[in-house]
Motif scaffolding. Structure first.
Motif, PDB file in Angstrom:
ATOM      1  N   PHE A   1       0.831  -1.207   0.000  1.00  0.00           N
ATOM      2  CA  PHE A   1       0.000   0.000   0.000  1.00  0.00           C
ATOM      3  C   PHE A   1       0.864   1.255   0.000  1.00  0.00           C
ATOM      4  N   LEU A   2       1.888   1.293   0.854  1.00  0.00           N
ATOM      5  CA  LEU A   2       2.764   2.460   0.924  1.00  0.00           C
ATOM      6  C   LEU A   2       3.563   2.632  -0.375  1.00  0.00           C
ATOM      7  N   GLY A   3       3.938   1.506  -0.998  1.00  0.00           N
ATOM      8  CA  GLY A   3       4.628   1.581  -2.282  1.00  0.00           C
ATOM      9  C   GLY A   3       3.759   2.199  -3.357  1.00  0.00           C
ATOM     10  N   GLY A   4       2.485   1.780  -3.411  1.00  0.00           N
ATOM     11  CA  GLY A   4       1.569   2.371  -4.379  1.00  0.00           C
ATOM     12  C   GLY A   4       1.337   3.844  -4.106  1.00  0.00           C
ATOM     13  N   LEU A   5       1.142   4.188  -2.827  1.00  0.00           N
ATOM     14  CA  LEU A   5       0.873   5.578  -2.464  1.00  0.00           C
ATOM     15  C   LEU A   5       2.059   6.483  -2.772  1.00  0.00           C
ATOM     16  N   SER A   6       3.264   6.011  -2.477  1.00  0.00           N
ATOM     17  CA  SER A   6       4.453   6.849  -2.683  1.00  0.00           C
ATOM     18  C   SER A   6       4.795   7.025  -4.151  1.00  0.00           C
ATOM     19  N   SER A   7       4.275   6.147  -5.012  1.00  0.00           N
ATOM     20  CA  SER A   7       4.617   6.240  -6.443  1.00  0.00           C
ATOM     21  C   SER A   7       4.140   7.549  -7.061  1.00  0.00           C
ATOM     22  N   PHE A   8       3.081   8.132  -6.504  1.00  0.00           N
ATOM     23  CA  PHE A   8       2.589   9.403  -7.037  1.00  0.00           C
ATOM     24  C   PHE A   8       3.623  10.512  -6.855  1.00  0.00           C
ATOM     25  N   HIS A   9       4.490  10.365  -5.849  1.00  0.00           N
ATOM     26  CA  HIS A   9       5.512  11.376  -5.580  1.00  0.00           C
ATOM     27  C   HIS A   9       6.870  10.988  -6.155  1.00  0.00           C
ATOM     28  N   VAL A  10       7.132   9.681  -6.235  1.00  0.00           N
ATOM     29  CA  VAL A  10       8.441   9.215  -6.706  1.00  0.00           C
ATOM     30  C   VAL A  10       8.592   9.388  -8.209  1.00  0.00           C
ATOM     31  N   PHE A  11       7.524   9.088  -8.962  1.00  0.00           N
ATOM     32  CA  PHE A  11       7.588   9.137 -10.419  1.00  0.00           C
ATOM     33  C   PHE A  11       6.870  10.391 -10.923  1.00  0.00           C
ATOM     34  N   PRO A  12       7.580  11.273 -11.575  1.00  0.00           N
ATOM     35  CA  PRO A  12       6.962  12.522 -12.051  1.00  0.00           C
ATOM     36  C   PRO A  12       6.242  12.338 -13.388  1.00  0.00           C
ATOM     37  N   ASN A  13       5.564  13.386 -13.811  1.00  0.00           N
ATOM     38  CA  ASN A  13       4.947  13.457 -15.147  1.00  0.00           C
ATOM     39  C   ASN A  13       4.004  12.291 -15.412  1.00  0.00           C
ATOM     40  N   HIS A  14       2.988  12.140 -14.558  1.00  0.00           N
ATOM     41  CA  HIS A  14       2.047  11.035 -14.711  1.00  0.00           C
ATOM     42  C   HIS A  14       1.133  11.264 -15.910  1.00  0.00           C
ATOM     43  N   ASP A  15       0.895  10.226 -16.680  1.00  0.00           N
ATOM     44  CA  ASP A  15      -0.197  10.278 -17.645  1.00  0.00           C
ATOM     45  C   ASP A  15      -1.410   9.566 -17.040  1.00  0.00           C
TER      46      ASP A  15
END
Length: 269
Positions: free
Chosen positions: A78-92
């Protein structure tokens, strides 16, 4: 008719140039398939009703309560999924849908552990480590593979909205059947009972069936080779686990267990 690689590419992003993702794809599908086979042969992961089944009891093994173990299973993913919004930029949009689906999936699991499920037994440290690594690494790898695919053209056949629909069906059906399981036992009651209601009248593990539907939805949102490889491995694992579950109920309840109730797929398996 043999499907050529070019046909597959109508539905999938090209594999990203990452030895990590490639390695994880091979490890994921092979390890889950092997685990499913072992489950079907009576060599179980030591949690839930199988905590002491098919293994030699190790007196010195560290164990957790079922509630603690389940929280350990799901929280890192869960924390891995949540943190991905901040770790990986430029989301499509596709990345946002994938990361959201995985985060919601494991948030649901954590909330069920805290507020829904009733527990008996314990979870061995060895099994806990294996499950934690499986959930966390697969979640992180799926998101990372999606990020690496950001510069590739989208597949000709866009499945992401189909995937959203399947994911919602899967997560809803899975929760409903978890709810039915939780209501089988009153607070403090640790005895297992034959589940009834919903699709339990047709299969003993409808919660696994809906979990697979949810993961197929996630794979369709993603449309990466890794997501489909992991989902296929999960299908094999849960088929083995559901077969073992049906055999356990047959052994425990004997003639009281309805023989026409299948393991995983209504009327088929």
């Amino acid at each position: 008719m043999v499907m050529t690689p070019s046909i597959f590419l109508n539905f999938l992003f090209p594999p990203p140039p990452s030895s990590f993702v490639t390695t994880m794809s091979v490890i994921g599908i092979s390890s889950l398939t092997c685990a499913g086979y072992l489950e079907s042969k009576g060599m179980h992961m030591r949690y839930s009703k199988f905590v002491n089944e098919g293994v030699t009891k190790i007196k010195s093994e560290i164990k957790f309560s079922s509630r603690t173990g389940m929280l350990l299973f799901y929280t890192p993913a869960f924390l891995g999924g949540l943190s991905s919004f901040h770790v990986f930029p430029n989301h499509d949009l596709r990345f946002m849908l994938l990361a959201s689906a995985l985060t919601v999936h494991f948030l649901k699991r954590v909330l069920e552990v805290l507020f829904l499920h009733k527990y008996s037994g314990s979870i061995g440290l060895e099994s806990a480590i294996v499950v934690i690594l499986s959930y966390t690494l697969s979640t992180v790898t799926m998101i990372y593979a999606q990020y690496l695919s950001r510069d590739f053209p989208n597949p000709q056949v866009d499945l992401k909205y189909v995937g959203v629909g399947l994911f919602l069906i899967g997560i809803t059906g899975n929760f409903y059947h978890h709810y039915l399981l939780a209501n089988l036992r009153k607070e403090g009651d640790k005895e297992y009972k034959i589940p009834k209601g919903g699709l339990f009248d047709l299969v003993i593990c409808p919660h696994y069936l809906f979990e697979i539907i949810g993961y197929v939805g996630v794979a369709c949102i993603s449309q990466t080779a890794y997501a489909f490889a992991f989902t296929l491995g999960t299908v094999f694992y849960l088929m083995g686990r559901s077969h073992a579950t049906r055999e356990w109920y047959l052994t425990k309840f004997g003639d009281s267990f309805p023989k026409d109730v299948k393991a995983f797929i209504p009327y088929v398996f």
